[in-house]
Design an enzyme around this catalytic site. Structure first.
Site, PDB file in Angstrom:
ATOM      1  N   ILE A 439      32.708  44.082  31.277  1.00 23.32           N
ATOM      2  CA  ILE A 439      34.370  45.071  31.455  1.00 23.32           C
ATOM      3  C   ILE A 439      35.174  43.456  31.188  1.00 23.32           C
ATOM      4  O   ILE A 439      35.659  43.492  31.209  1.00 23.32           O
ATOM      5  CB  ILE A 439      34.733  44.888  33.027  1.00 23.32           C
ATOM      6  CG1 ILE A 439      33.613  46.098  33.710  1.00 23.32           C
ATOM      7  CG2 ILE A 439      36.003  45.664  33.537  1.00 23.32           C
ATOM      8  CD1 ILE A 439      33.382  47.661  32.303  1.00 23.32           C
ATOM      9  N   SER A 441      34.571  40.084  31.337  1.00 24.17           N
ATOM     10  CA  SER A 441      34.057  38.642  32.646  1.00 24.17           C
ATOM     11  C   SER A 441      32.711  38.564  32.402  1.00 24.17           C
ATOM     12  O   SER A 441      32.054  38.834  33.451  1.00 24.17           O
ATOM     13  CB  SER A 441      34.724  37.839  33.460  1.00 24.17           C
ATOM     14  OG  SER A 441      35.389  38.928  34.765  1.00 24.17           O
ATOM     15  N   TRP A 569      50.829  41.854  39.413  1.00 23.87           N
ATOM     16  CA  TRP A 569      50.536  40.756  39.557  1.00 23.87           C
ATOM     17  C   TRP A 569      51.567  39.461  40.289  1.00 23.87           C
ATOM     18  O   TRP A 569      51.025  38.411  39.894  1.00 23.87           O
ATOM     19  CB  TRP A 569      49.035  40.647  39.470  1.00 23.87           C
ATOM     20  CG  TRP A 569      48.024  41.809  40.195  1.00 23.87           C
ATOM     21  CD1 TRP A 569      48.625  42.675  41.168  1.00 23.87           C
ATOM     22  CD2 TRP A 569      46.717  42.151  39.700  1.00 23.87           C
ATOM     23  NE1 TRP A 569      47.684  43.706  41.224  1.00 23.87           N
ATOM     24  CE2 TRP A 569      46.741  43.611  40.874  1.00 23.87           C
ATOM     25  CE3 TRP A 569      45.925  41.651  39.192  1.00 23.87           C
ATOM     26  CZ2 TRP A 569      45.131  43.884  40.272  1.00 23.87           C
ATOM     27  CZ3 TRP A 569      44.546  42.559  38.780  1.00 23.87           C
ATOM     28  CH2 TRP A 569      44.586  43.499  39.645  1.00 23.87           C
ATOM     29  N   GLU A 613      48.253  51.123  41.631  1.00 25.11           N
ATOM     30  CA  GLU A 613      48.739  50.539  42.895  1.00 25.11           C
ATOM     31  C   GLU A 613      51.011  49.941  42.671  1.00 25.11           C
ATOM     32  O   GLU A 613      50.905  49.504  43.864  1.00 25.11           O
ATOM     33  CB  GLU A 613      47.857  49.230  42.976  1.00 25.11           C
ATOM     34  CG  GLU A 613      48.717  48.081  42.090  1.00 25.11           C
ATOM     35  CD  GLU A 613      47.953  46.929  42.916  1.00 25.11           C
ATOM     36  OE1 GLU A 613      46.470  46.869  42.944  1.00 25.11           O
ATOM     37  OE2 GLU A 613      48.416  45.968  43.443  1.00 25.11           O
ATOM     38  N   HIS A 702      30.419  44.639  43.535  1.00 23.57           N
ATOM     39  CA  HIS A 702      31.102  43.868  44.789  1.00 23.57           C
ATOM     40  C   HIS A 702      29.746  43.280  45.367  1.00 23.57           C
ATOM     41  O   HIS A 702      30.331  42.644  46.244  1.00 23.57           O
ATOM     42  CB  HIS A 702      31.582  44.677  45.134  1.00 23.57           C
ATOM     43  CG  HIS A 702      33.377  45.207  44.217  1.00 23.57           C
ATOM     44  ND1 HIS A 702      33.163  46.278  43.247  1.00 23.57           N
ATOM     45  CD2 HIS A 702      34.711  43.982  44.044  1.00 23.57           C
ATOM     46  CE1 HIS A 702      34.234  46.115  42.555  1.00 23.57           C
ATOM     47  NE2 HIS A 702      34.873  45.122  43.359  1.00 23.57           N
TER      48      HIS A 702
HETATM   49  N1  GLN Z   1      38.415  41.988  32.307  1.00 26.27           N
HETATM   50  C1  GLN Z   1      38.520  41.130  33.759  1.00 26.27           C
HETATM   51  C2  GLN Z   1      36.830  40.998  34.247  1.00 26.27           C
HETATM   52  O1  GLN Z   1      36.487  41.420  32.768  1.00 26.27           O
HETATM   53  C3  GLN Z   1      38.935  43.277  34.504  1.00 26.27           C
HETATM   54  C4  GLN Z   1      39.271  42.416  35.881  1.00 26.27           C
HETATM   55  C5  GLN Z   1      40.105  43.434  37.001  1.00 26.27           C
HETATM   56  O2  GLN Z   1      39.357  44.344  36.477  1.00 26.27           O
HETATM   57  N2  GLN Z   1      40.723  42.955  37.678  1.00 26.27           N
HETATM   58  O3  GLN Z   1      37.113  40.084  35.295  1.00 26.27           O
HETATM   59 ZN    ZN Z   2      38.316  45.880  37.268  1.00 26.99          ZN
END
Ligand code: GLN
Ligand code: ZN
Length: 766
Positions: A439, A441, A569, A613, A702
């Site tokens: 995704i 990071s 945010w 959100e 998580h």
């Molecule tokens: N690209 C972001 C990451 O990988 C996505 C973070 C997120 O969805 N909150 O950290």
């Molecule tokens: Zn995410």
């Protein structure tokens, strides 16, 4: 007599003292007694501060140790069986286990799963969800509210204790009994509330604040009907006067209901429900006071005091000033503590800001003005700030305005429909079936964070910083190649935060030093501020992406934060509509997309984890939001050519009610969080026949746990049975920045292995 009040004050402390105390206590570094003493001091400091600011009504019990919904659950003795409570006083250990799954000293044991956590209305604060069932042994089990009242009283401060109301507590709870309505618990919990209120009265409390924010939501008939019944039972001799507080949204259909409730005072949100103020003032019985939440508890701008006074005066003219309370719109916990900590901001910008302490000052000033005291100097000072901001060149950028007025809907269109794009992309970018990716990071090691901090502090040169980040990117690319992923990422090592990073690169944004707001537990967030027209000065991510792409033959996915998430945010300017600010963000991202593409990046992800959100609390306002949010995303993605693949990512989302809008985004691929819900989220995509590519997360990031390959395979198989495999991607639930390499590396190997196995199985089947 006019009075002044706030509904709650931030509990984290001006320097996040709460966080430090909690973390030291949880990890066993300080004993319970030290923790208790520390937070009692913190509470007392806040009370004294409010007192010295001259506020009339000072809240107590607004600073729970963990969460106010949890406190209510504890108060009512609504303890799920797995926590092994058998009546009697509740220990802090049980509360800790309910909040975090673990109490200090519990190490190693499996423990009972913590209560679920979810967002408090449309804020970024998370509360612990009560688990409701007819089996709960309800009884008054925790008297923190009375103890905290006494603690303040003994320090010489009369307070108004804050409680979450029974209907909000019940309606925000969850139950998995399909045919049972939790309202059935009311006859058992209302007497507990009465008992608590009686004890508060006996301790000296003349008034309490009871929060019922669900009055600002669409209520079912049974809940609406229950309000009058419940509040009739909560008043009487020997009980404190109730201020019933609503906030966060208009009362809409509930206006008449709310105005008829038998309470001493009604509090309304004059910002989000401003249009209703006059109706409420007129409809309220003559014996009921009105608390007008005129100072914004959800945003950080210095209030226009002259305008606020004008509105308050209009209400005073209707109800009489003796029935008026000047208040914050909601608890101030959703804004940072004190602007005086922002020593990095210039004086002008700082003068535009008002954090919790300043908001209390504003309320006190308004109160004094209405009481007929002279506040001319304060008002003149405020007026100068308001005009200064309104006319400032830092706020208004003609080039941005021109571009916005020239906007046209063509810009929202990709060059071709998805099917055609998919073909062009397959040609441009040969990928296996079930492509694997992440995704964005990768683990943010202490070393990475230290390098960023040193660069920020001016301790290392730009060139050294760049070299260090490039080293990191090179390593991250090598690791991904070794793992065997198909689409690589640069790893986001240069980003402290996915919004703040972009904020630092756009004019019109400012970041704070100490502008922390509680998110959950001890975790705080520091939203950047959008104060002016937003303009990209130069490419923001292109160099890093180009460097990463030069390190590998595999495609590298460019990584951007979407306009809706940046809006959501941040603290957003209040002098133009949110959607206009969002559109400015969209154009900045649009230009970045074009630049990435020109630099040879074939896949670009525009993250929108906050898309859902942003959905308004009130049903009747939702479609409008979805329309402009979709349109802004499409503007951001719309500059991409047909053969460039646009991804988006969302996490922690419920998709059922917004799936049509998700499809309207028309991203070529969407990755979503699904592993913890065992792919249940995918049902919405299947039922809707979602047309484009989907990457349902198969790795729950998580948790530190490394899921075995078989487990991911099970999830992937399920995904492929719900969605045609040609459109399925394989990825984790979210970014990996909070994880460790020791966890990530084996987990991703399992992920790649599971994709390979599934490809084989699919090939054999056909
Ligand atoms: N690209 C972001 C990451 O990988 C996505 C973070 C997120 O969805 N909150 O950290
Ligand atoms: Zn995410």
């Amino acid at each position: 007599m006019v009075t002044t009040a706030i509904l709650g004050f931030p509990r984290i402390g001006a320097n996040r003292e709460l966080k430090r105390l909690q973390e030291r206590y949880w990890s066993g570094r300080i004993p319970e007694a030290t923790f208790s003493q520390g937070i009692a001091e913190l509470r007392l400091n806040h009370l004294k501060q409010l007192q010295s600011l001259g506020l009339d009504i000072i809240p107590s019990n607004d600073a729970p140790e963990y969460d106010a919904m949890l406190d209510t659950t504890l108060m009512l003795g609504a303890i799920p069986e797995r926590f092994g409570w058998s009546g009697g006083p509740l220990s802090r250990a049980i509360a800790c286990r309910m909040a975090r799954g673990q109490a200090p000293g519990d190490q190693g044991s499996d423990g009972a799963a913590a209560l679920e956590m979810t967002k408090w209305f449309d804020t970024n604060y998370h509360y612990l969800v009560p688990e409701l069932s007819p089996r709960l042994a309800l009884q008054w089990a925790d008297d923190s509210v009375v103890r905290r009242y006494r603690e303040a009283r003994d320090a010489g401060i009369a307070t108004r204790p804050v409680l979450i109301g029974p209907l909000t507590w019940l309606r925000l709870g969850k139950s998995d009994l399909p045919d049972w309505d939790p309202l059935a618990l009311l006859p058992r919990i209302v007497p507990i509330y009465r008992e608590v209120l009686g004890a508060l009265w006996a301790a000296g409390a003349k008034a309490v604040q009871i929060d019922e924010p669900i009055l600002a939501t669409d209520l079912d008939a049974d809940t609406a009907a229950a309000f009058a019944r419940v509040y009739a039972q909560l008043q009487g001799d020997g009980l404190p006067a109730i201020t019933l507080a609503t906030y966060f949204a208009p009362l809409a259909d509930n206006q008449t209901l709310v105005c008829g409730l038998p309470v001493a005072e009604l509090h309304v949100d004059a910002l989000r429900g401003g249009d209703e103020l006059e109706f409420v003032a007129q409809a309220l019985p003559a014996s009921t006071r009105l608390s007008v939440g005129i100072i914004d508890g959800r945003n950080i701008w210095t209030a226009d005091l002259a305008q606020s006074l004008f509105r308050l005066q209009a209400i005073a003219d209707i109800i009489g000033s003796e029935r008026l309370t000047v208040a914050s719109s909601c608890s101030l916990m959703h804004v940072p503590v004190d602007v005086r900590g922002e020593t990095d901001l210039d004086d002008e910008l700082r003068s535009w800001l008002s954090f919790a302490v300043q908001k209390v000052e504003e309320i006190v000033t308004l109160g004094r003005a209405l009481k007929g005291e002279s506040v001319a100097v304060a008002l003149a000072h405020n007026a100068a700030i308001i005009t200064g901001r309104r006319d400032s060149q830092r706020v208004h950028r003609p080039a941005v305005q021109q571009r916005m007025s020239a906007a046209n809907s063509e810009e929202e269109q990709r060059g071709a429909a998805y099917a055609q794009r998919a073909q062009a992309q397959t040609k441009a970018l040969p990928l296996p079936l079930l492509p694997t990716t992440t995704i964005g990071s990768f683990p943010q090691t202490a070393e990475i964070r230290a390098t960023r901090a040193r660069y920020k502090a001016g301790e290392i040169s730009e060139a050294d910083y760049r070299a260090a980040m490039e080293d990191e990117i090179r390593t991250v690319i090598q690791r991904q190649e070794a793992i065997g992923l198909d689409v690589l990422v640069h790893g986001e090592a240069e980003r402290n935060d996915m919004v703040e990073y972009f904020g630092e690169h756009l004019s019109g944004f400012a970041t704070t030093r100490n502008g922390w707001v509680l998110s959950y537990g001890s975790r705080c967030v520091k939203p950047p501020l959008i104060y002016g027209d937003l303009e990209r000065q130069r490419p923001m991510t292109v160099d890093w992406a180009r460097f990463a792409q030069a390190c590998t033959d595999k495609p590298v996915k460019g990584m951007l934060t979407g306009p809706v998430t940046m809006l959501q945010w941040s603290f957003v300017r209040n002098d133009q509509a949110r959607q206009d600010t969002c559109r400015q963000l969209a154009y900045a991202i649009r230009d970045e997309v074009a630049d990435l593409e020109a630099a040879g990046i074939a896949i670009i992800q525009i993250d929108e984890p906050a898309f859902r959100e942003g959905l308004p609390i009130r049903q009747h306002q939702r479609q409008d939001y979805l329309d402009w949010a979709v349109s802004c995303f499409r503007v951001a993605a719309g500059s991409a050519q047909v053969h460039t693949q646009i991804h988006t990512h969302m996490c922690y989302s419920e998709f059922n009610d917004i799936i049509a809008s998700i499809a309207d985004l028309d991203a070529d691929v969407i990755s979503i969080e699904t592993s913890r819900s065992h792919m249940e989220l995918l049902d919405a995509f299947r039922d809707f026949s979602y047309p484009n590519g989907i990457g349902p997360g198969v790795y729950d990031i998580h948790s530190p746990r490394v899921p075995p390959k078989e487990e991911m395979q099970e999830l992937l198989r399920k995904a492929c049975s719900l969605i045609p495999p040609e459109r399925v991607w394989v990825n984790p639930d979210c970014g990996l920045k909070t994880r460790k390499w020791e966890e990530v590396e084996p987990a991703l190997r399992h992920l790649v292995g599971c994709a390979q196995d599934c490809r084989l199985a699919l090939a054999q089947r056909s």
